[in-house]
Motif scaffolding. Sequence first.
Motif, short mmCIF file in Angstrom:
data_model
loop_
_atom_site.label_atom_id
_atom_site.label_comp_id
_atom_site.label_asym_id
_atom_site.label_seq_id
_atom_site.Cartn_x
_atom_site.Cartn_y
_atom_site.Cartn_z
N LYS A 29 0.82 -1.21 0.00
CA LYS A 29 0.00 0.00 0.00
C LYS A 29 0.86 1.26 0.00
N VAL A 33 2.60 1.58 -3.66
CA VAL A 33 1.71 1.97 -4.75
C VAL A 33 1.43 3.47 -4.73
N LEU A 34 1.73 4.14 -3.61
CA LEU A 34 1.51 5.58 -3.50
C LEU A 34 2.72 6.39 -3.96
N GLU A 79 -2.61 -0.89 -10.78
CA GLU A 79 -3.14 -0.05 -9.71
C GLU A 79 -2.33 1.22 -9.56
N HIS A 80 -1.02 1.11 -9.67
CA HIS A 80 -0.16 2.30 -9.59
C HIS A 80 -0.48 3.26 -10.74
N HIS A 81 -0.65 2.72 -11.94
CA HIS A 81 -0.98 3.56 -13.10
C HIS A 81 -2.34 4.23 -12.93
N ARG A 82 -3.30 3.51 -12.36
CA ARG A 82 -4.65 4.05 -12.18
C ARG A 82 -4.63 5.28 -11.29
N ARG A 83 -3.70 5.34 -10.36
CA ARG A 83 -3.65 6.45 -9.40
C ARG A 83 -2.92 7.68 -9.94
N GLN A 84 -2.27 7.56 -11.09
CA GLN A 84 -1.50 8.69 -11.61
C GLN A 84 -2.42 9.71 -12.28
N LYS A 96 -0.04 10.06 -18.72
CA LYS A 96 -0.38 9.45 -17.44
C LYS A 96 0.70 8.41 -17.16
N SER A 122 3.37 5.60 -16.15
CA SER A 122 3.13 4.17 -15.97
C SER A 122 4.47 3.44 -15.88
#
Length: 405
Positions: free
Chosen positions: A20, A23-24, A52-57, A381, A383
């Motif tokens: 967690k 991923v931030l 998940e990491h890409h989704r947060r960018q 974005k 990645s």
Amino acid sequence: MPDRRGATLLEDLPEEIINKILVLLASKDAGRCRAVNTSWRSATSTPEFMLEHHRRQPSLPIVDGCGKPANQVVLGDVCAGASNQQLWPFLSGSKHRSRNEPIAVCDGFLIVSWGYEFYICNPVTRKHALLPQPQVGQGIDNTMVGFYQHHPTGEYRVLWVSRSHQTSESSLYVLTVGSDRPRRISVRMPTVLSSSAEEELWNKLIYSYCSSPVHHRGSLHWYPYGTSDITGGGGDIIVFDTEAESFRWMRSPTQPCNHSKLFDMEGTLAFWGRSVSNTSMDVWEMQDYEAEIWAFRYRIDVSTVEASRQLYLTSFKKKKTRPLDSAVRLFNDMAVLNERELLVRFNHQHVLRCDIDGKFLGIVNIGKSQYRMWLTPHRLKESIVPIPGHEMQEDEEPPFSTGHV
């Protein structure tokens, strides 16, 4: 276990907590963590973690620095102050600038042309791979008109128009990134077009300023000038359904505009148009996609922005005589930073930040010796996802020389 000072080490935390935290992290920091130890490398290399990491960018606009300090710079949304901008020059300056300019962007991947070849690259991982073209030979021109993710399969695909100089005929091809064989597709239209009208459609896609279509609801959307003349009034926005691989038309807002563009406004299809008098910019968003109903959002007036800018300069800097070309006289292009802040290019030398009420927030400054800037139609974005299906090369040599600086 705690160390000698009694502090808990990161390695002592449960694996799910470590994941967690990882991923931030920013993209380049997540990449650096892979070199720390084997467990962190494994944790940050799973498809689930990378997605998940890409989704947060955030999706951030790209400013063209015209060679100094870098050709392409990602502008981050930190605050209104120009001195606190997050900058990431990811294509360094080059004497042959036109050769390594991004021509298509999707998520964290860019497609860059170098001479007559095309490469896909990930500037975060600093990897690139050569893309095969539909047809290669004398008298053949291949033009990339779209780059998108095919949602049913998760594949990244490239849409090509291949044209023969001898026959003047155009063909449409789809290339799945990772495949070596572009696939020719038949063109399906909602209405029957003559061969000359169909050829004119390809001309619109190839030669108009619409090389970066908006990907929304599984379709690519272009807004080239004069499309309604081809469609017989059926619409002026060209839409390509990436699943059905067919074209259709869509209507734009009916208000008269001198210069207009489609763009993505935080996941919504949007449209901006400069007034005929060049004194204001109007922004609409798609309210009902199926019914093609647009809703007016706001208007930005040149005089309001210029008055706010003069007040800003008077309040925070010594009053100086400004050359004529530094005044905000018209709007040339726009990009959204967040719900209220925008980037606006108003001449060949200046990109400014303002809010939707026309309040001036600062001039974009990406280098001490910067004398020209261009607001591109692209957004990045970040990645750490690898380029699918390719043996990748490090970007240490031309055509790219990319990386965080």
